[in-house]
Structure formats: C-alpha cells, structure tokens
Design a protein around this motif. Structure first.
Motif, PDB file in Angstrom:
ATOM      1  N   PHE A 163      10.877   0.054 -12.968  1.00 29.65           N
ATOM      2  CA  PHE A 163       9.910  -0.735 -12.190  1.00 29.65           C
ATOM      3  C   PHE A 163      10.042  -0.371 -10.709  1.00 29.65           C
ATOM      4  O   PHE A 163      10.979   0.333 -10.310  1.00 29.65           O
ATOM      5  CB  PHE A 163      10.126  -2.247 -12.398  1.00 29.65           C
ATOM      6  N   LEU A 164       9.087  -0.858  -9.926  1.00 27.79           N
ATOM      7  CA  LEU A 164       9.131  -0.665  -8.468  1.00 27.79           C
ATOM      8  C   LEU A 164       9.845  -1.864  -7.848  1.00 27.79           C
ATOM      9  O   LEU A 164       9.577  -3.000  -8.243  1.00 27.79           O
ATOM     10  CB  LEU A 164       7.699  -0.576  -7.911  1.00 27.79           C
ATOM     11  N   ALA A 165      10.736  -1.609  -6.904  1.00 23.00           N
ATOM     12  CA  ALA A 165      11.397  -2.715  -6.205  1.00 23.00           C
ATOM     13  C   ALA A 165      11.183  -2.587  -4.704  1.00 23.00           C
ATOM     14  O   ALA A 165      11.192  -1.481  -4.154  1.00 23.00           O
ATOM     15  CB  ALA A 165      12.887  -2.733  -6.509  1.00 23.00           C
ATOM     16  N   LEU A 166      10.978  -3.729  -4.079  1.00 23.43           N
ATOM     17  CA  LEU A 166      10.876  -3.807  -2.617  1.00 23.43           C
ATOM     18  C   LEU A 166      11.941  -4.793  -2.158  1.00 23.43           C
ATOM     19  O   LEU A 166      11.943  -5.948  -2.595  1.00 23.43           O
ATOM     20  CB  LEU A 166       9.481  -4.317  -2.229  1.00 23.43           C
ATOM     21  N   LEU A 214       2.871   1.492  -5.524  1.00 15.84           N
ATOM     22  CA  LEU A 214       2.437   1.253  -6.913  1.00 15.84           C
ATOM     23  C   LEU A 214       1.598   2.437  -7.404  1.00 15.84           C
ATOM     24  O   LEU A 214       1.742   2.881  -8.542  1.00 15.84           O
ATOM     25  CB  LEU A 214       1.620  -0.045  -7.004  1.00 15.84           C
ATOM     26  N   THR A 215       0.737   2.954  -6.523  1.00 18.43           N
ATOM     27  CA  THR A 215      -0.084   4.111  -6.905  1.00 18.43           C
ATOM     28  C   THR A 215       0.819   5.313  -7.178  1.00 18.43           C
ATOM     29  O   THR A 215       0.664   5.999  -8.184  1.00 18.43           O
ATOM     30  CB  THR A 215      -1.071   4.453  -5.762  1.00 18.43           C
ATOM     31  N   ARG A 216       1.773   5.527  -6.279  1.00 16.81           N
ATOM     32  CA  ARG A 216       2.624   6.710  -6.411  1.00 16.81           C
ATOM     33  C   ARG A 216       3.485   6.657  -7.681  1.00 16.81           C
ATOM     34  O   ARG A 216       3.618   7.640  -8.400  1.00 16.81           O
ATOM     35  CB  ARG A 216       3.536   6.860  -5.191  1.00 16.81           C
ATOM     36  N   THR A 217       4.069   5.498  -7.962  1.00 13.99           N
ATOM     37  CA  THR A 217       4.969   5.412  -9.121  1.00 13.99           C
ATOM     38  C   THR A 217       4.218   5.164 -10.423  1.00 13.99           C
ATOM     39  O   THR A 217       4.726   5.491 -11.499  1.00 13.99           O
ATOM     40  CB  THR A 217       5.993   4.266  -8.941  1.00 13.99           C
ATOM     41  N   GLY A 218       3.046   4.529 -10.317  1.00 13.01           N
ATOM     42  CA  GLY A 218       2.280   4.198 -11.527  1.00 13.01           C
ATOM     43  C   GLY A 218       2.862   3.017 -12.298  1.00 13.01           C
ATOM     44  O   GLY A 218       2.400   2.695 -13.394  1.00 13.01           O
TER      45      GLY A 218
END
Ligand code: KG4
Ligand code: ZN
Length: 333
Positions: free
Chosen positions: A133-136, A260-264
């Motif tokens: 997942f993406l984390a910020l 989000l776009t970059r990682t999908g």
C-alpha cells in the motif's frame, strides 16, 4: 505472541504491549508519558531535557504497560525498540533500557525505525490492512511517502527537502502566540479563519517528484506577519492558521494524488502527529473516495508518538527474523 514496545525518539516516552495471534493484532496497553508541558516553557523540544525526562519515566511506564496488559515479562515474546531516527540522547535511553531488559530476560530484541513505526499504527487501526500500500507519514520531523512493499520493505518515494509539515505548523503557530506544539491549536483556529488576501507559496515542489519544501512557507508566513506589523496591523491568528493550513493541506493532497497514480495502489495509510489534523483528514478522505482508494488514518492517540506502533512493526521484523544483536546502538538518522 506478546510484543513489548519501547519508544523514546522525541518528547514522549512510550511503553506498550501488543498481541498478535493468527493475524489478529490487538493493543493490550499503550502508555505514553508526555513531556510537552516541560518543553512548552522553551517553545520547542530541548534535547538534553528530553533525555533526562525519558530516563525518569521509562522504567515506571514499562511496569505500567505490563500491568495494564495483565502480563508479566515472562509472557513477552520479544522487545521492540525505536532505535532511529530521532534525538540521539532521547533514543539512547529507550535503546539502552530495551537492551538491558531483553538481555536480562533472555528475550529477542528488535530495532524499529520510528517512521516505519508510524506506518505500522495503520495495522492496529485496521486489522485487514496488509501490504502492499501507499503510506504518507506527516509529523513534526517527517513528511514522506512510502511504497510499503511488505511488512518490512519500505521504499521512500518522496519526502520533504527541509522542514516537516508539523515543524511549519509549530513555528508559525509560535509566532502568532500559540504554545508549543501549535499543531492542534492551528487546526482549531483554521476552522474559524479566512485565508483570503494572505498570499503564501505552495510547499509542493514543482515537477514530477513527490517532494515538499516547508521552509519557504514558514519564512513567507513569518515575513507576512512582520510586514503587516510594520504597517500597524496584526493578522488575526485564525486567518493566518487558515492560510497556512490551506497551503499545507492542498500541497499534501496534490502530491498524494500523484503518489497514488504513480504506485497504482488502492490502499493507503496516513499516520504521524499531523495526521490528527481535521482539515487534512477530510481532504484525504475526499481524495481517496474520489479515486476508489481505501484510506486508513489511525485514531488520534495512534497518530502521535506511541509504543504500540513500535511493537506492531517490531512483530513483523521479528517474524521475518530481523532481530538486533547486543551491539545495537541508536542513530539520529
Ligand atoms: O508524530 P509526532 O507526535 O512526533 C514526531 O515524530 O514528530 O508529531 C508531532 C507533530 C507536532 O508538530 C504537532 O504540532 C503536530 O504533530 N500535530 C498537529 C496536530 N496535532 C499534532 N498538526 C496539525 N494538526 C493537528 N491537529
Ligand atoms: Zn513521530
């Protein structure tokens, strides 16, 4: 399995017991001794004082965490400690304590990266969350995006080039009369303010990157306040708070959209002290809803520094066989 977490990277001493059974993660206790009222007198964290306060608190809060979880040291399967990054004198207290505790009880020791720990708060907030997942992470010391490929494989894909978002909230808040740390008060004030007419730069760096710079925003806000004062006007704190919050939130939302776009990815975690910000939480929830992304933002006590997050990340390091030796040291970086 029970994991004892110890956290002392900045100005909160934390001790917590987390249990993980069959993939179910549960906080049994999570004790935080905050030093905020001490550092408030100086307008920011004084490292020397932080180290001394950690050493006073660490034994008793560990005892408290075990007691609140109704377990004893013999029930613990591993000791997880934040070893980096942070204030070196503060980190050393937790590392030394955890090493001694692990050694004297024959327990495995795990060294946890504080920023990865913030992400792991997501595992405690949502039992179904699993990588990738993406984390910020947005806090007083960090503003970074991670591609979380597995429980133990974090790739930083963007970050601030200078100050963190929380630092900007705290320093601008201080100049408009708010006590340290100003983040929560800036949050409340921003809801009452009107940002129109206050021109500030965006902390989102131009281009394809996922990077920020908050020091320019900080300087521009301080210059604006000084210029106004020289003209005999004092900007209303709530208007300043609204302008600064607007810039920080829109920059983070824009870069999050790009990440989000970059990682999908269709799953995202936002954590760290600034993830408590109501304006940011709302804006990220809207972005993720529009993109069909499931967003996890931990409850506020798990956003700020705590040891349950350290224990959660520690469990996965232990499971992967990534344990620390007797030579474990703390590191500011
Ligand atoms: O994660 P944390 O407890 O410590 C670090 O690792 O830095 O984050 C502390 C930061 C401080 O800068 C504080 O002002 C900020 O989180 N903060 C907030 C809010 N609550 C805490 N910033 C904006 N809005 C909030 N509601
Ligand atoms: Zn932190």
């Amino acid at each position: 399995m029970y994991i004892l977490g110890i956290e002392s990277s900045c100005d909160e001493t934390g001790a917590a017991v987390v249990s993980v059974t069959g993939g179910h993660r549960e906080i049994k206790s999570n004790i935080v001794a905050s030093q905020v009222s001490t550092h408030r007198l100086y307008g920011g964290v004084v490292p020397e004082i932080a180290g001394r306060a950690h050493i006073e608190a660490v034994s008793s809060i560990t005892y408290e965490a075990l007691k609140a979880a109704a377990v004893s040291v013999s029930d613990i399967g591993c000791v997880a400690v934040t070893s980096h990054p942070g204030l070196i004198g503060a980190l050393l207290v937790g590392v030394n304590f955890a090493k001694s505790l692990a050694y004297s009880n024959g327990l495995p020791l795990v060294s946890v990266n504080h920023v990865h720990g913030h992400v792991a708060a997501g595992y405690l907030a949502d039992d179904t969350l699993e990588p990738p997942f993406l984390a910020l992470v947005v806090s007083g010391g960090h503003t970074s995006f991670y591609d979380v490929k597995s429980y133990t494989d974090y790739e930083e894909i963007g970050s601030t080039r200078d100050d963190a978002a929380g630092e900007a909230f705290d320093k601008i808040g201080r100049v408009i009369g708010m006590p340290y740390p100003a983040g929560a008060e800036m949050d409340r004030a921003a809801a009452q303010g009107n940002a129109s007419g206050i021109i500030l730069p965006s902390p989102a760096l131009p281009g394809e990157n996922l990077d920020f710079s908050f020091s320019g925003l900080k300087t521009a806000a301080l210059n604006y306040i000084n210029n106004e004062k020289m003209q005999g006007r004092t900007p209303a704190p709530c208007d300043m708070a609204a302008a600064v919050t607007g810039k920080i939130v829109s920059a983070i939302v824009r870069k999050t959209g790009d990440a989000l776009t970059r990682t999908g990815y269709r799953r995202m975690v936002t954590a760290g002290g600034v993830a408590a910000n109501t304006h940011l939480r709302r804006a990220l929830a809207e972005l993720c809803a529009a993109r069909g992304v499931k967003l996890t933002i931990p409850p506020i006590p798990l956003c700020g520094d705590n040891a349950a997050m350290t224990a959660a990340e520690g469990y996965y390091l232990f499971r992967a066989g990534i344990t620390a030796g007797n030579e474990l040291n703390a590191s500011a970086e």
